[in-house]
Structure formats: C-alpha cells, structure tokens
Design an enzyme around this catalytic site. Sequence first.
Site, PDB file in Angstrom:
ATOM      1  N   GLU A  55      10.739  20.125  17.233  1.00 11.68           N
ATOM      2  CA  GLU A  55       9.727  19.024  18.030  1.00 11.68           C
ATOM      3  C   GLU A  55      10.183  18.405  18.898  1.00 11.68           C
ATOM      4  O   GLU A  55      10.695  17.278  19.285  1.00 11.68           O
ATOM      5  CB  GLU A  55      10.007  18.325  16.821  1.00 11.68           C
ATOM      6  N   ARG A  91      14.688  27.867   5.438  1.00 10.72           N
ATOM      7  CA  ARG A  91      14.738  26.781   7.175  1.00 10.72           C
ATOM      8  C   ARG A  91      15.575  25.825   7.078  1.00 10.72           C
ATOM      9  O   ARG A  91      15.806  24.505   6.405  1.00 10.72           O
ATOM     10  CB  ARG A  91      13.670  25.966   7.686  1.00 10.72           C
ATOM     11  N   TYR A 116       3.119  15.789   9.685  1.00 11.48           N
ATOM     12  CA  TYR A 116       3.474  14.268   8.335  1.00 11.48           C
ATOM     13  C   TYR A 116       1.652  13.777   8.382  1.00 11.48           C
ATOM     14  O   TYR A 116       1.521  13.142   7.476  1.00 11.48           O
ATOM     15  CB  TYR A 116       4.598  13.766   8.844  1.00 11.48           C
ATOM     16  N   GLU A 176       7.412  22.068   8.593  1.00 12.66           N
ATOM     17  CA  GLU A 176       7.489  20.442   7.700  1.00 12.66           C
ATOM     18  C   GLU A 176       6.261  20.377   7.092  1.00 12.66           C
ATOM     19  O   GLU A 176       5.248  20.063   7.740  1.00 12.66           O
ATOM     20  CB  GLU A 176       8.742  19.941   8.762  1.00 12.66           C
ATOM     21  N   ASN A 228       5.356  21.006  12.685  1.00 15.01           N
ATOM     22  CA  ASN A 228       5.105  19.798  11.274  1.00 15.01           C
ATOM     23  C   ASN A 228       4.553  19.158  11.680  1.00 15.01           C
ATOM     24  O   ASN A 228       3.716  18.581  11.992  1.00 15.01           O
ATOM     25  CB  ASN A 228       6.636  19.384  11.816  1.00 15.01           C
ATOM     26  N   HIS A 234      17.876  21.457  16.466  1.00 14.29           N
ATOM     27  CA  HIS A 234      17.406  20.169  15.908  1.00 14.29           C
ATOM     28  C   HIS A 234      17.835  18.474  16.201  1.00 14.29           C
ATOM     29  O   HIS A 234      18.639  18.233  15.850  1.00 14.29           O
ATOM     30  CB  HIS A 234      17.159  20.172  14.117  1.00 14.29           C
TER      31      HIS A 234
END
Length: 431
Positions: free
Chosen positions: A160, A71, A284, A344, A282, A115
């Site tokens: 995002e 990606r 985290y 991600e 994504n 991005h």
Amino acid sequence: MDRFQWGVATAAYQIEGAVTEDGRGPSTWDVFAHTPGRVRDGHTGDVACDHYHRWPEDVALMAGLGVDAYRFSVAWPRVQPSGSGAVNAAGLDFYDRLVDALLAAGIAPAATLYHWDLPQPLEDAGGWMNRDTAHRFAEYAAIVADRLADRVDAWMTLNEPVVVMAYGYGYGLYAPGHALLLDALPTAHHQLLAHGLGAAALRARGARRVGIANHYSPAWPASDDARAATATFDLMLNRLFTEPLLTGAYPDLTPLGGFPDGVVRDGDLPVIAAPLDFLGVNYYRPTRIGPAPADSPLPFDLVDMPDFPVTDLGWPIVPDAFGDLLRDLRATYGDALPPLVVTENGCSFPDAPDDGPRVAFLEAHIAAMRAAMADGVDVRGYFAWSLLDNFEWSEGYHPRFGLVHVDYATQQRTPKRSYAWYRDLIAAARA
Ligand code: BGC
Ligand code: BGC
C-alpha cells in the site's frame, strides 16, 4: 502455482514485538508509536502478539485452518538495522526458520518486503521523500532474496504505497507523521521506483513470482457537483499507483499539483513497468467524495456513508463494491492487467469469540469475488486480513481484525467462530 490459493495475512510490526531483540534497529513506527499523542492510548508494537517468540504456535494455527499460503512481511530493520550496509544475520535467520516451518506445514510463504516499518536512519535522511531510499530498498531486497528466494512462493515488494504517501507523509496520521499534504507526491514516485528496482533485484536472484500489494477504494461522488473531486481522489488513491505499473506512464497529475521537476527521471518508468506476475489488491471499503470545501488544502472531501452497515471502525460494508473493483480493474487495463491476488480483505469487530459479523463480512466479500471471477476476472488467491488480532497502527490494539483472538495480557490465542468458518470454506473449496 496451479490452484487458487486461500491464505491469511499479517505484517511484521503489527504482530512480531521483540523490537530491540537480536539486533533489530528502530523503525519509523517505533519512533512514531513512542511519540506521545500519535497512537491511541499510547499503544506501541513493542510486544504486539509476541509472534517473534510464538511463531511455531501461529504456524500451527495456520495449519489448522488449512491455508495454502501465508502472507507475512519481513521487517527491514531486523535485516538491515540502519537501512543500508551491514546485514544482521539473526534477523535473516528468523525469517529463514519461519519459511522452513511454513513449508514443512504445507503452506506456501508469501513475503512482503516493506509493510511500513522503514529503518529510522533512512527516515532521518529524508525517508520516501529522498530518491536514495529506492536504491536502499533494492539493496535490501537483494539481501532477503539471496537468503529466501529458493523457498518463497510469492513476493510483494511494497504494501500500500498510497497509504504511506497519504497517511504517513500527507496527513501525518501514520509514521513518519509528516503533514505535507500534496507536497508528499514525490513519495509516490520514489516508492514506485523502489518497487521496480526491488522487483529487478528479486528476479535477478531467482524469485518465483513478484508483485505488489496495492490499496484500492472505489470512489463514489456524493453529489453531481462532486464529480471532479471524485475523479481527483480516484487519481490519487487508485490510478497513481496502478497506471505507471501497468502502462508505463503516469496519468495526468495536474489536479494533484504534479511532480516537481527532476523527480521523475529518464529511464524510471520502464523500471517501474517491468511485467508483474500478479497485482495484489487490498480492499476494505469504498469512499464517498464531496467537493472540496472553500478553505480546504485538498481538492476533495471524504464524506460519511450512513446508508450502509459499518464495521467497528465505522467503515461501510459494501461487498458489491469489491466485485465491481475487480471487474473495473479488468475493464480499465484489459490485457495489461496481470492475474489478481486479493492480498488483504477483512474487518474489525468487537472482542467476541462468536464473531458472526466477521463471518457474514467474509462470506459476502468472497461471494462478490467469486462472481467477478465468473465474469472473467482472473483472481488467483484470497488472503484474509488477519490471522490474529494485532496492532492496528494509530488505533493501537483497539480494533480486532483477527480470525484468532489474542488476549494481550497473556498472549493466549483463541480461534473465533470465523476461524472455523474459514477452515470449512477452504475444505469445501477443495472438495
Ligand atoms: C482505508 C483503510 C486503511 C486506511 C489507512 C483507509 O482509507 O480504507 O483500509 O487502513 O485508509 O490504513
Ligand atoms: C493495511 C494493514 C491494516 C489493514 C486494516 C491495510 O491498510 O495493509 O496493515 O491493518 O489495512 O486497516
């Protein structure tokens, strides 16, 4: 795509460098990073990992990992330096060569169109506060697809959009650095519209699989009196960018002030809600929310989570929250949920080739994903963030997210322990 894809992810401004080469125009991140005080220690993406020149070496590193897919993002200001009109052939040529090299190495190209590096001329015209940017995005998507749709395996329109809205236009911590707080809300709709128009342009040009990469963070109340604030944070971070895509309607945005009149127009929602081939996730960390303090301009407060181990950015390490997030998406949206791809997941740890903490992080998060899959969540791929240490936005080069260490003085790449570990995990998954 017939089997689960293991991959790695990067983004153009974070790795490419060569910001004035071969006709690339300025992006909001060039301008922001060059504004004193915006990025830690004045770091910029001017050179980054010099991937623009070293991409053959980076493709070889991916081949050594044995990944199925890579990606990357296409830099809009390389392809269309002013954000509209004239196309820069040299910019397209770069991605054309990259895609061919990936295919030759047996790696499926997964391209993100945006991005965060918006061409600065579009920002000068209002950026994502301006509805016209959505139309400019669709034009750019068509240009890239005309060149690459025959070979790219998966497309992500945006990365995002919530971070662009909240950090870029709400708090001003990221480019373009506006602190509009809740007045930034129109950037959500304009980005979602860009996604919808861009997805249609991709499909009209034969794109194989089309999705979006959303940022998700499970929101946890710090106390009983934080439930309303937590619901409002969840609305902003998670639901605002998911419900219109999957259900064709916005949730009730009253707690965020709602859209000003005229922002959402007739016909927009069906464009936004056209079916996706996959939803990119994504992940985290979770976020703990407290009630808004009396004088707060925002209807929630982000509070520390000292009860969990943390990465070197201070982010709590909570693999179970990742598994729960995947299960909750399935429970909330049911059959309206397309297959998921983890676009991600990763962590920053200090500069050390023997990065045991990263191995432990990835191992625990992949286990949590597999447990969710065993519970019936349809996940089709996992992309580790990131192949290389790179430019971590307003934190500059301090955080290191890579499976491969980058010495920024020499540009030497050194695989870390996590690289060998991920290579072996992929090989074992095949066996
Ligand atoms: C997320 C990070 C993200 C940051 C902005 C945080 O809320 O947890 O993953 O990078 O926002 O980029
Ligand atoms: C972004 C990446 C970023 C990563 C770590 C995500 O929010 O998409 O660009 O480097 O998180 O902060």
